[in-house]
Design an enzyme around this catalytic site. Structure first.
Site, mmCIF file in Angstrom:
data_model
loop_
_atom_site.group_PDB
_atom_site.id
_atom_site.type_symbol
_atom_site.label_atom_id
_atom_site.label_comp_id
_atom_site.label_asym_id
_atom_site.label_seq_id
_atom_site.Cartn_x
_atom_site.Cartn_y
_atom_site.Cartn_z
ATOM 1 N N GLU A 250 0.851 -1.195 0.000
ATOM 2 C CA GLU A 250 0.000 0.000 0.000
ATOM 3 C C GLU A 250 0.883 1.239 0.000
ATOM 4 O O GLU A 250 1.982 1.215 0.554
ATOM 5 C CB GLU A 250 -0.864 0.034 1.283
ATOM 6 C CG GLU A 250 -1.880 -1.060 1.378
ATOM 7 C CD GLU A 250 -2.653 -1.001 2.705
ATOM 8 O OE1 GLU A 250 -2.362 -0.129 3.546
ATOM 9 O OE2 GLU A 250 -3.551 -1.839 2.877
ATOM 10 N N LYS A 252 2.475 4.440 1.319
ATOM 11 C CA LYS A 252 2.694 4.945 2.681
ATOM 12 C C LYS A 252 2.733 6.469 2.608
ATOM 13 O O LYS A 252 3.709 7.063 2.159
ATOM 14 C CB LYS A 252 4.003 4.404 3.273
ATOM 15 C CG LYS A 252 4.214 4.826 4.727
ATOM 16 C CD LYS A 252 5.493 4.226 5.285
ATOM 17 C CE LYS A 252 5.576 4.254 6.803
ATOM 18 N NZ LYS A 252 5.389 5.536 7.431
ATOM 19 N N ARG A 257 -1.700 9.876 11.331
ATOM 20 C CA ARG A 257 -2.526 8.673 11.434
ATOM 21 C C ARG A 257 -3.788 8.997 12.223
ATOM 22 O O ARG A 257 -3.723 9.721 13.214
ATOM 23 C CB ARG A 257 -1.741 7.582 12.150
ATOM 24 C CG ARG A 257 -2.464 6.251 12.194
ATOM 25 C CD ARG A 257 -1.550 5.191 12.764
ATOM 26 N NE ARG A 257 -2.154 3.874 12.659
ATOM 27 C CZ ARG A 257 -1.458 2.744 12.681
ATOM 28 N NH1 ARG A 257 -0.160 2.766 12.807
ATOM 29 N NH2 ARG A 257 -2.059 1.584 12.578
ATOM 30 N N ARG A 272 -2.329 8.904 16.559
ATOM 31 C CA ARG A 272 -1.503 7.712 16.747
ATOM 32 C C ARG A 272 -1.277 7.427 18.224
ATOM 33 O O ARG A 272 -1.252 6.280 18.650
ATOM 34 C CB ARG A 272 -0.158 7.931 16.055
ATOM 35 C CG ARG A 272 0.752 6.752 16.121
ATOM 36 C CD ARG A 272 2.130 7.168 15.680
ATOM 37 N NE ARG A 272 3.021 6.034 15.620
ATOM 38 C CZ ARG A 272 3.555 5.451 16.670
ATOM 39 N NH1 ARG A 272 3.262 5.869 17.879
ATOM 40 N NH2 ARG A 272 4.372 4.426 16.513
ATOM 41 N N PHE A 340 -6.969 2.936 5.271
ATOM 42 C CA PHE A 340 -6.193 1.720 5.008
ATOM 43 C C PHE A 340 -6.638 0.518 5.842
ATOM 44 O O PHE A 340 -6.133 -0.581 5.658
ATOM 45 C CB PHE A 340 -4.683 1.959 5.128
ATOM 46 C CG PHE A 340 -4.203 2.474 6.466
ATOM 47 C CD1 PHE A 340 -4.111 1.632 7.559
ATOM 48 C CD2 PHE A 340 -3.821 3.792 6.614
ATOM 49 C CE1 PHE A 340 -3.647 2.089 8.778
ATOM 50 C CE2 PHE A 340 -3.360 4.274 7.843
ATOM 51 C CZ PHE A 340 -3.273 3.420 8.927
ATOM 52 N N ARG A 417 4.352 -4.448 17.044
ATOM 53 C CA ARG A 417 5.221 -4.137 15.916
ATOM 54 C C ARG A 417 5.915 -5.432 15.539
ATOM 55 O O ARG A 417 6.825 -5.884 16.236
ATOM 56 C CB ARG A 417 6.249 -3.067 16.318
ATOM 57 C CG ARG A 417 6.970 -2.444 15.115
ATOM 58 C CD ARG A 417 8.144 -1.590 15.517
ATOM 59 N NE ARG A 417 7.839 -0.308 16.123
ATOM 60 C CZ ARG A 417 7.466 0.785 15.460
ATOM 61 N NH1 ARG A 417 7.323 0.751 14.156
ATOM 62 N NH2 ARG A 417 7.233 1.902 16.109
ATOM 63 N N LYS A 423 7.657 -1.804 6.507
ATOM 64 C CA LYS A 423 7.682 -0.509 5.824
ATOM 65 C C LYS A 423 9.017 -0.281 5.123
ATOM 66 O O LYS A 423 10.064 -0.708 5.616
ATOM 67 C CB LYS A 423 7.388 0.624 6.800
ATOM 68 C CG LYS A 423 8.348 0.741 7.949
ATOM 69 C CD LYS A 423 7.966 1.891 8.870
ATOM 70 C CE LYS A 423 8.873 1.922 10.074
ATOM 71 N NZ LYS A 423 8.572 2.972 11.043
HETATM 72 P P1 ATP Z 1 6.747 6.419 11.095
HETATM 73 O O1 ATP Z 1 7.811 7.333 11.569
HETATM 74 O O2 ATP Z 1 7.162 5.605 9.931
HETATM 75 O O3 ATP Z 1 5.417 7.077 10.922
HETATM 76 P P2 ATP Z 1 5.587 5.064 13.264
HETATM 77 O O4 ATP Z 1 6.330 4.492 14.409
HETATM 78 O O5 ATP Z 1 4.702 6.211 13.492
HETATM 79 O O6 ATP Z 1 6.676 5.378 12.207
HETATM 80 P P3 ATP Z 1 5.177 2.744 11.771
HETATM 81 O O7 ATP Z 1 4.431 1.549 12.105
HETATM 82 O O8 ATP Z 1 6.625 2.604 11.879
HETATM 83 O O9 ATP Z 1 4.692 3.952 12.648
HETATM 84 O O10 ATP Z 1 4.770 3.217 10.329
HETATM 85 C C1 ATP Z 1 3.451 3.210 10.031
HETATM 86 C C2 ATP Z 1 2.922 4.615 9.976
HETATM 87 O O11 ATP Z 1 2.787 4.991 8.612
HETATM 88 C C3 ATP Z 1 1.547 4.619 10.535
HETATM 89 O O12 ATP Z 1 1.582 5.016 11.894
HETATM 90 C C4 ATP Z 1 0.771 5.570 9.662
HETATM 91 O O13 ATP Z 1 0.753 6.858 10.240
HETATM 92 C C5 ATP Z 1 1.574 5.673 8.386
HETATM 93 N N1 ATP Z 1 0.916 5.086 7.196
HETATM 94 C C6 ATP Z 1 0.850 5.670 5.979
HETATM 95 N N2 ATP Z 1 0.258 4.880 5.079
HETATM 96 C C7 ATP Z 1 -0.081 3.738 5.733
HETATM 97 C C8 ATP Z 1 -0.710 2.529 5.324
HETATM 98 N N3 ATP Z 1 -1.069 2.327 4.076
HETATM 99 N N4 ATP Z 1 -0.899 1.578 6.271
HETATM 100 C C9 ATP Z 1 -0.505 1.760 7.548
HETATM 101 N N5 ATP Z 1 0.112 2.894 7.979
HETATM 102 C C10 ATP Z 1 0.334 3.869 7.090
#
Ligand code: ATP
Length: 584
Positions: A250, A252, A257, A272, A340, A417, A423
């Site tokens: 998907e 990103k 979030r 988040r 998503f 996680r 990712k």
């Molecule tokens: P990051 O700094 O990458 O946002 P994070 O710790 O907030 O890290 P991760 O699980 O590492 O979270 O990365 C997923 C983040 O990417 C989600 O929290 C969301 O905000 C974002 N995101 C964007 N597109 C998507 C998607 N298609 N599915 C899930 N998450 C997505």
């Protein structure tokens, strides 16, 4: 129950960093707590009145607090100020000043937890004209009857400064020990916590009915779920290897979030870190209200767009966080929402459904409701490295930060996680290629142009097993003047006179902070370091891991310190980095 026991426990907890002794203090407090106030005790320990997602802030103004201290002790504001400027903390200030007064008082009424909690609640609910006088009266009357140590924690709580450093993990250990005899049921508790985000309710059910009581907790709209997270991976080959050559990819997007909850006419949006952000996005609320389904929970990324619907950098979302001109900002700073996931639909918990089934249900919801500003995130099922590379380039050209990869059969694992979600960000083919979210633990004072600000900030990873922060770099570049000014003011609230007990570092800094604020950092190398303590001893004795050439990229307002990159994530990246550096 007397509040003095709570205040004494808080004091003991503040003086220790060892997870075992923190847990022991918690257990003895919980064991003494009657069932009817256990919820209140849990929230007080967390520095809150209700579950954090309710977003009720007490945050009493400093001026008013100083006045109540002066009034209750019967001294001038100037005298309070004098001690405050020496000690730097109003909680310590009231304790010191009231010690003198307290010794002269022959009798004071004991204050109970109920009285303290109810007064806090009244203060939180007081608003409008005359509210300052009412608040002043409420605080002063509480302080009048409080012992010095009780006063200290009352003031810290009211200012929003009560940070005992108790991670959720430690709290769940303590709950398990208190109500089941040992730590073995911690996983069951965590599992329930992940879907209700409310340790107060969990504690109450445990106290009333033991571990079986937790069966009652179900996924419910308007109670946020802890988000499922993704693990970094090195590239297309690793993805295919981990997914048996079939994966859903998907886009990103890089925005905010959001968890969208609807229960009939009520809609709430959670960030988040599960804070309520409903007020920032009235346009999303309106769009969600037009969906003809009674109850659901959706997950999405909010991105800022321009008037031609082109995706803009995430920083533009800041305009939506302003409290005034909301109507004007709606028009000036449009957004789009990309769904998503779907976790709940019309009375059904979907988290145990396979990813691909949830995706189909999500597609159906979007297809059957023509909802403006709400879209589906682009998705493809891929099985070859060349396909991944092509979709990745398309994502980058479309303004995304990379791709998310999801195992086709994965259920939604709240709060975890793992490799069910992975990712890959756009920097992946560069030398190091990812950002890190690290907590500020210390600073060096600025010189020359930076005089009056901080010159460099010391940053740390967080390890939840030990509840400790480990330094990994100093960052001094990438800041705008505005960033420096903002951080200087913001960090003032968290200055402490020695390192926080949870911090492990060999560095010498001018200033130390409570670990609260998280920065996103880009770095170009990871190296072994004799002075930094992240992943200490894991590769080489007396060496940790350091980020080289770190550059500030943004403040992560949506992350708590405990959401920072962990030392083991850093270690994984170090291994990926080494593989990339040595061809073959
Ligand atoms: P990051 O700094 O990458 O946002 P994070 O710790 O907030 O890290 P991760 O699980 O590492 O979270 O990365 C997923 C983040 O990417 C989600 O929290 C969301 O905000 C974002 N995101 C964007 N597109 C998507 C998607 N298609 N599915 C899930 N998450 C997505």
């Amino acid at each position: 129950m007397d509040f003095s026991f709570v205040a004494e426990t808080f004091q003991n907890m503040e003086q220790t960093s060892s997870r075992i002794s923190l847990t022991n203090h918690l257990v003895s407090l919980l064991k003494k707590t009657p069932t009817n106030i256990i919820k209140k005790i849990i929230y007080l320990i967390q520095g809150k009145l209700y579950p954090a997602y309710e977003g009720i802030e007490l945050g009493l103004a400093e001026k008013l607090t100083i006045r109540s201290i002066a009034d209750s002790i019967g001294i001038s504001i100037n005298e309070v100020d004098k001690v405050y400027s020496k000690l730097g903390d109003l909680g310590d200030t009231v304790a010191e000043i009231s010690t003198r007064r307290y010794q002269q008082t022959l009798f004071t009424e004991k204050i109970t937890v109920d009285r303290v909690y109810n007064t806090f609640e009244k203060i939180a609910k007081t608003s409008g004209s005359g509210s300052q006088t009412t608040k002043l009266r409420l605080v002063t009357s509480l302080l009048n009857d409080a012992t010095p140590i009780e006063s200290k924690y009352i003031i810290k709580f009211l200012l929003g400064n009560l940070r005992l450093g108790i991670a959720d993990y430690t709290m769940m250990d303590a709950l398990s020990i208190t109500f089941t005899g040992d730590k073995l049921k911690r996983d069951v508790i965590e599992d329930r916590y992940n879907i209700c985000s409310d340790l107060g309710t969990i504690a109450e059910l445990l106290a009333q009915r033991g571990i079986e009581g937790l069966d009652e907790i179900k996924i419910t709209p308007l109670k946020p779920i802890r988000p499922m997270l993704a693990t970094r991976i090195s590239g297309p080959e690793e993805i295919l290897e981990r997914t048996n050559n079939l994966v859903a990819a998907e886009f990103k997007l890089d925005g905010e979030r959001v968890q969208i909850h609807k229960d009939r006419s009520k809609v709430e949006l959670y960030s988040r870190s599960l804070e309520k952000i409903t007020e920032n996005y009235p346009d999303i609320v309106e769009a969600v209200n037009s969906i003809k389904i009674d109850k659901f929970i959706l997950e999405a990324e909010i991105v800022p767009v321009n008037l031609h619907n082109k995706i803009l950098p995430f920083q533009e979302l800041m305009h939506r966080k302003r409290k005034h001109n909301i109507e004007e900002n709606l028009k000036k700073y449009p957004i789009k929402v990309y769904l998503f996931d779907i976790l709940f639909l019309s009375g059904r918990d979907l988290t145990s459904f396979e990813y691909i089934k949830r995706r189909r249900m999500l597609e159906k919801v979007v297809a059957e409701n023509n909802i403006k500003i709400i879209n589906l995130i682009q998705q493809r099922t891929l099985s070859k490295s060349s396909q991944i590379k092509r979709f990745f380039s398309l994502a980058i050209r479309s303004g995304c930060e990379g791709l998310m990869f999801k195992q086709m059969k994965s259920r939604y694992r709240a709060g975890s996680r793992e490799y069910l979600w992975m990712k890959l960000k756009k920097e992946y083919d560069k030398s190091l290629g990812d950002s890190f979210d690290l907590t500020i633990i210390g600073a060096l004072l600025g010189k020359g142009r930076r005089t009056g600000y901080y010159g460099a900030l010391l940053l740390a990873t967080y390890d939840k097993e030990t509840n400790t922060f480990h330094s990994t770099c100093k960052v001094g570049t990438g800041f705008t003047d505005k960033n420096l000014e903002f951080l200087y003011t913001e960090l003032k609230k968290y200055i402490i006179n020695k390192t926080d007990p949870r911090v492990v570092t060999k560095m010498k800094m001018d200033i130390w902070f409570k670990p609260v604020i998280v920065l996103e950092i880009i770095a170009s190398e990871i190296t072994l370091s004799p002075i930094h303590t992240a992943a200490n001893n894991l590769i080489k004795e007396n060496f940790g891991l350091a980020l080289r050439f770190p550059k500030f990229s943004r403040i992560r307002f949506d992350k708590n310190a405990e959401d920072s990159t962990s030392s083991s994530e850093l270690l994984d990246l170090y291994k990926i980095y080494l593989k990339k550096r040595v061809p073959g």
